[in-house]
Scaffold this motif. Sequence first.
Motif, PDB file in Angstrom:
ATOM      1  N   GLU A 105      -2.049   8.536  -6.108  1.00 29.67           N
ATOM      2  CA  GLU A 105      -0.996   8.573  -5.102  1.00 29.67           C
ATOM      3  C   GLU A 105      -1.154   9.802  -4.211  1.00 29.67           C
ATOM      4  N   HIS A 106      -0.940   9.578  -2.893  1.00 31.29           N
ATOM      5  CA  HIS A 106      -1.022  10.641  -1.899  1.00 31.29           C
ATOM      6  C   HIS A 106       0.213  10.546  -1.016  1.00 31.29           C
ATOM      7  N   ILE A 107       0.696  11.670  -0.527  1.00 33.16           N
ATOM      8  CA  ILE A 107       1.841  11.694   0.380  1.00 33.16           C
ATOM      9  C   ILE A 107       1.321  11.572   1.813  1.00 33.16           C
ATOM     10  N   TYR A 108       1.754  10.514   2.486  1.00 31.61           N
ATOM     11  CA  TYR A 108       1.292  10.240   3.853  1.00 31.61           C
ATOM     12  C   TYR A 108       1.575  11.420   4.780  1.00 31.61           C
ATOM     13  N   GLU A 109       2.761  11.972   4.669  1.00 33.98           N
ATOM     14  CA  GLU A 109       3.163  13.065   5.567  1.00 33.98           C
ATOM     15  C   GLU A 109       2.317  14.333   5.377  1.00 33.98           C
ATOM     16  N   ASP A 110       1.661  14.463   4.238  1.00 33.33           N
ATOM     17  CA  ASP A 110       0.806  15.624   3.972  1.00 33.33           C
ATOM     18  C   ASP A 110      -0.642  15.393   4.391  1.00 33.33           C
ATOM     19  N   MET A 111      -0.961  14.206   4.865  1.00 29.94           N
ATOM     20  CA  MET A 111      -2.333  13.886   5.234  1.00 29.94           C
ATOM     21  C   MET A 111      -2.676  14.442   6.607  1.00 29.94           C
ATOM     22  N   THR A 112      -3.981  14.571   6.858  1.00 30.57           N
ATOM     23  CA  THR A 112      -4.445  15.013   8.171  1.00 30.57           C
ATOM     24  C   THR A 112      -4.261  13.885   9.180  1.00 30.57           C
ATOM     25  N   GLU A 124      12.318  10.207   1.180  1.00 32.16           N
ATOM     26  CA  GLU A 124      11.783   9.470   2.316  1.00 32.16           C
ATOM     27  C   GLU A 124      10.340   9.839   2.633  1.00 32.16           C
ATOM     28  N   LYS A 125       9.622  10.300   1.651  1.00 33.39           N
ATOM     29  CA  LYS A 125       8.184  10.531   1.812  1.00 33.39           C
ATOM     30  C   LYS A 125       7.475   9.212   1.531  1.00 33.39           C
ATOM     31  N   THR A 126       6.409   8.961   2.244  1.00 27.81           N
ATOM     32  CA  THR A 126       5.652   7.736   2.063  1.00 27.81           C
ATOM     33  C   THR A 126       4.488   8.014   1.129  1.00 27.81           C
ATOM     34  N   MET A 128       0.812  -1.183   0.000  1.00 28.14           N
ATOM     35  CA  MET A 128       0.000   0.000   0.000  1.00 28.14           C
ATOM     36  C   MET A 128       0.857   1.248   0.000  1.00 28.14           C
ATOM     37  N   SER A 129       2.087   1.180   0.513  1.00 29.34           N
ATOM     38  CA  SER A 129       2.918   2.365   0.559  1.00 29.34           C
ATOM     39  C   SER A 129       4.306   2.058   0.022  1.00 29.34           C
ATOM     40  N   LYS A 130       5.005   3.116  -0.361  1.00 27.75           N
ATOM     41  CA  LYS A 130       6.378   2.990  -0.811  1.00 27.75           C
ATOM     42  C   LYS A 130       7.102   4.283  -0.491  1.00 27.75           C
ATOM     43  N   LYS A 131       8.427   4.203  -0.361  1.00 27.60           N
ATOM     44  CA  LYS A 131       9.228   5.379  -0.040  1.00 27.60           C
ATOM     45  C   LYS A 131       9.762   5.999  -1.333  1.00 27.60           C
ATOM     46  N   THR A 132       9.786   7.339  -1.374  1.00 22.66           N
ATOM     47  CA  THR A 132      10.392   8.042  -2.502  1.00 22.66           C
ATOM     48  C   THR A 132      11.797   8.458  -2.090  1.00 22.66           C
TER      49      THR A 132
END
Length: 70
Positions: free
Chosen positions: A18-25, A8-10, A1-5
């Motif tokens: 695709e959504h950036i985990y660190e930018d989520m609420t 190191e963003k998930t 479900m997730s991968k690192k760029t």
Amino acid sequence: MSKKTKKEKTVITVNDVEHIYEDMTDEQKTIINHVNDLDRKISTSQFNLDQLMFGKSAFVNALSVSLEAA
């Protein structure tokens, strides 16, 4: 479900987007944690069910053999 760029963003993919985990609420992160935990529980439950079904089959076969020998 997730991968690192590279940074190191998930990256989380939901419905092919695709959504950036660190930018989520915080709420979205909590939902993702629930989904991941439920995936783990489903996998564990499936593993346990496979064991139970195999065990039942073994006992049914043992009974059949025992009845045929009687």
